[in-house]
Write a protein that holds these residues in place. Structure first.
Motif, short mmCIF file in Angstrom:
data_model
loop_
_atom_site.label_atom_id
_atom_site.label_comp_id
_atom_site.label_asym_id
_atom_site.label_seq_id
_atom_site.Cartn_x
_atom_site.Cartn_y
_atom_site.Cartn_z
N ILE A 78 -12.96 -22.79 3.70
CA ILE A 78 -13.11 -24.34 4.69
C ILE A 78 -12.22 -25.12 5.04
O ILE A 78 -11.49 -25.60 3.75
N ALA A 79 -11.92 -24.87 6.51
CA ALA A 79 -11.26 -25.35 6.10
C ALA A 79 -12.12 -26.82 7.56
O ALA A 79 -12.78 -26.47 7.65
N TYR A 80 -11.14 -28.37 7.06
CA TYR A 80 -11.81 -29.66 7.72
C TYR A 80 -10.98 -30.23 8.17
O TYR A 80 -9.88 -30.88 8.59
N ALA A 81 -11.06 -30.54 9.85
CA ALA A 81 -10.46 -31.20 11.03
C ALA A 81 -11.40 -32.01 12.02
O ALA A 81 -12.41 -31.55 12.01
N SER A 82 -10.79 -32.89 12.20
CA SER A 82 -12.04 -33.74 13.51
C SER A 82 -12.22 -33.36 15.28
O SER A 82 -11.25 -32.27 14.88
N LEU A 84 -16.81 -36.88 6.86
CA LEU A 84 -16.24 -35.28 6.50
C LEU A 84 -16.46 -35.08 4.59
O LEU A 84 -16.67 -34.26 4.26
N ASP A 85 -17.05 -36.46 4.09
CA ASP A 85 -17.21 -36.53 2.78
C ASP A 85 -18.22 -35.37 2.56
O ASP A 85 -19.02 -34.67 1.79
N ARG A 133 -19.24 -27.59 -0.80
CA ARG A 133 -19.20 -27.01 -2.22
C ARG A 133 -20.47 -27.09 -3.13
O ARG A 133 -20.84 -25.37 -3.88
N GLN A 134 -21.51 -27.33 -2.63
CA GLN A 134 -23.29 -27.25 -3.26
C GLN A 134 -23.10 -26.02 -2.87
O GLN A 134 -24.06 -25.38 -3.61
N ALA A 135 -23.10 -25.56 -1.75
CA ALA A 135 -23.17 -23.92 -0.92
C ALA A 135 -22.09 -22.84 -2.06
O ALA A 135 -22.33 -22.04 -1.34
N CYS A 169 -10.31 -32.70 -3.77
CA CYS A 169 -10.81 -31.36 -3.46
C CYS A 169 -9.95 -30.61 -3.93
O CYS A 169 -10.05 -29.20 -3.58
N GLY A 170 -8.74 -30.66 -4.34
CA GLY A 170 -7.95 -29.97 -4.23
C GLY A 170 -7.49 -28.18 -3.30
O GLY A 170 -7.33 -27.79 -2.97
#
Ligand SMILES: *Cc1c(COP(=O)(O)O)cnc(C)c1O
Length: 487
Positions: free
Chosen positions: A185-189, A226-227, A234-236, A268-269
């Motif tokens: 998964i990637a995260y970006a605004s 984001l957090d 992560r839980q999924a 989170c690596g």
């Protein structure tokens, strides 16, 4: 009249009469210097008439033409109808203005016609030198690597490719993406440029793996959101793959908290990637650099010399913290690319070992000239000046009763609009009318659901008087096209 290429028995493409070509070449050079010197006297942009467009529907020429005649076609039918980003009134999109120095360097590199794929040649050393300059500018370690690319779109793709090898292993190069890649998964605004989602798409990861993180009222990524997303994923059973930080968003020039994002990536690596297309070279300015703190912690930075760096198109760049991983992602053995200890096939590794292209142009030269001729300090001053002009425009907007500033001016981009009934439609019409008038080129975007007039001050030629012209034009067209203060 050049007769250089006509009626020649010879099959070489060199001219018969070099003196003739030399004179014609000087005229071409003078025309472009005149263009740049007197650019203010031109419209910023003008639509091409249909008869001009028709010129470009002519078929493939079988017979030679005079160089002079083709040059005249360029002067009449091409030059007046370009996008206009060399003009100080161009603010529509994040485009650099270019310089005469960059143009001259581009001519030298075209004459040399070096292929920067590799081999034992000093042009490759020029690219390595610029890479070391960038490594130092961004506080990257010794082992970092870099490469000139077309632009940040390609630089994003390179970063995703390398990060993909880190997470999925080198076998990806042989086997393709493993099943486990679907957990990345990637995260970006949400303000992140679309080219990053496209990079995930092109790398085979798909745009579904991108989490669009909400922003605060300053168009800056919301860290709490984001957090929460990282935790839920992560839980999924999903894995944080990349976190993107913006060093200047395309809509509003907003700077994400890069240091905080870097720490989250470590926790989170994830791979920490910075989109510095428009803002990273702010590092040249002592005024802006502190706001980019944390950029030195990135795993990769994508940025463009052709924007704030004013290098003629195209000149994108990617910087990678882990040079070995970068090389492992792209290096491929081939008999015809065999390396030697000595001779022209020595001096390995080559640029082609760090990217998808084998044949490559000498983008480094126009950048090297630009950085040498102006120096880092002056580049920084020119960059800071665009921010000062943007702040001035922001103040003009705040002071004008008919105008509304839609987001505080963070860097060099100003988003505002004319206040009236049916404001979205009216402001869109105002922008088209101003573009067609040739006095300025703004563009539109959406801020907080509202259509905004966007002015990106990227061109080093843009001064306060140019944004005054824009504000006057917006107010004048607003009065003509809208009903003031009723919406
Ligand atoms: C321009 C831009 C891009 C795309 O860069 P190209 O050089 O056009 O490929 C990506 N992100 C931001 C913030 C930009 O301004």
């Amino acid at each position: 009249m050049t007769k250089s290429f006509k009626n020649s028995e010879s099959t070489t493409l060199d001219p018969e009469d070099w003196d003739d070509l030399r004179q014609q070449g000087h005229r071409m050079l003078d025309d472009m210097l005149d263009y740049l010197q007197h650019i203010r006297q031109r419209p910023v942009w003008q639509p091409a008439p249909p008869e001009t467009r028709m010129v470009f529907h002519a078929g493939l020429p079988q017979q030679p033409s005079e160089l002079n005649a083709v040059h005249q076609q360029f002067m009449q039918s091409i030059l007046p109808y370009a996008v206009g980003n060399a003009h100080p009134g161009f603010m529509g999109w994040v485009h650099g203005g270019g310089t005469a120095v960059g143009m001259l360097a581009e001519m030298l590199s075209a004459g040399l016609n070096a292929n920067l794929g590799g081999r034992n040649q000093i042009p490759v050393e020029v690219e390595r030198q610029v890479t070391r300059w960038m490594r130092d500018l961004f506080g990257f370690p010794e082992g970092a690597s870099g490469l000139f690319v077309t632009g940040t779109s390609m630089a994003h793709l390179m970063a995703v490719w390398v990060a993909r090898i880190k997470f999925c292993g080198l076998d990806v190069r042989r086997d393709g993406l493993p099943q486990t890649a679907h957990n990345l998964i990637a995260y970006a605004s949400a303000a992140t440029h679309g080219s990053f989602a496209k990079a995930l798409d092109l790398a085979g990861l798909g745009t579904m793996c991108l989490r669009s993180v909400p922003m605060n009222g300053f168009e800056v990524i919301d860290l709490n959101a984001l957090d929460a997303m990282i935790q839920a994923d992560r839980q999924a059973g999903l894995q944080a793959f990349m976190i993107v930080g913006n060093a200047g968003t395309v809509d509003a020039g907003a700077i994400d908290p890069l240091e905080a994002l870097a720490h989250r990536a470590t926790q989170c690596g994830a791979w920490f990637h910075v989109d510095g297309a428009l803002g990273a070279l702010g590092m040249f300015s002592p005024e802006i650099a502190p706001r980019l703190k944390g950029i030195e912690l990135a795993d990769s930075i994508a940025f463009d010399f052709h924007k704030w760096g004013q290098v003629p198109y195209d000149a994108g760049f990617v910087l990678m913290r882990d040079g070995a991983l970068h090389q492992h992602t792209f290096a491929s053995p081939a008999a015809y690319l065999r390396r030697e200890e000595d001779g022209l096939a020595s001096d390995s590794p080559w640029p082609c070992d760090f990217g998808p292209d084998l044949s490559r142009g000498f983008r480094a030269l126009k950048t090297w000239f630009t950085l040498q001729v102006y120096g880092a300090e002056k580049m920084g001053q020119s960059i800071a000046h665009t921010c000062a002009v943007a702040r001035y425009l922001g103040k003009l907007v705040v002071d004008a009763p008919d105008l509304e500033l839609l987001v505080p001016v963070s860097l060099n981009i100003v988003c505002f609009r004319y206040v009236c009934a049916d404001a979205d439609a009216v402001n869109a019409a105002i922008v088209v009318a101003i573009q067609n008038s040739g006095v300025a080129v703004p563009s539109t975007t959406t801020i907080g659901g509202k259509l905004a007039i966007r002015a990106a001050i990227v061109n080093h030629r843009t001064e306060n008087e140019d944004v005054e012209i824009l504000v006057r034009a917006v107010c004048d067209w607003g009065k003509k096209l809208g009903e003031p203060n009723s919406g």
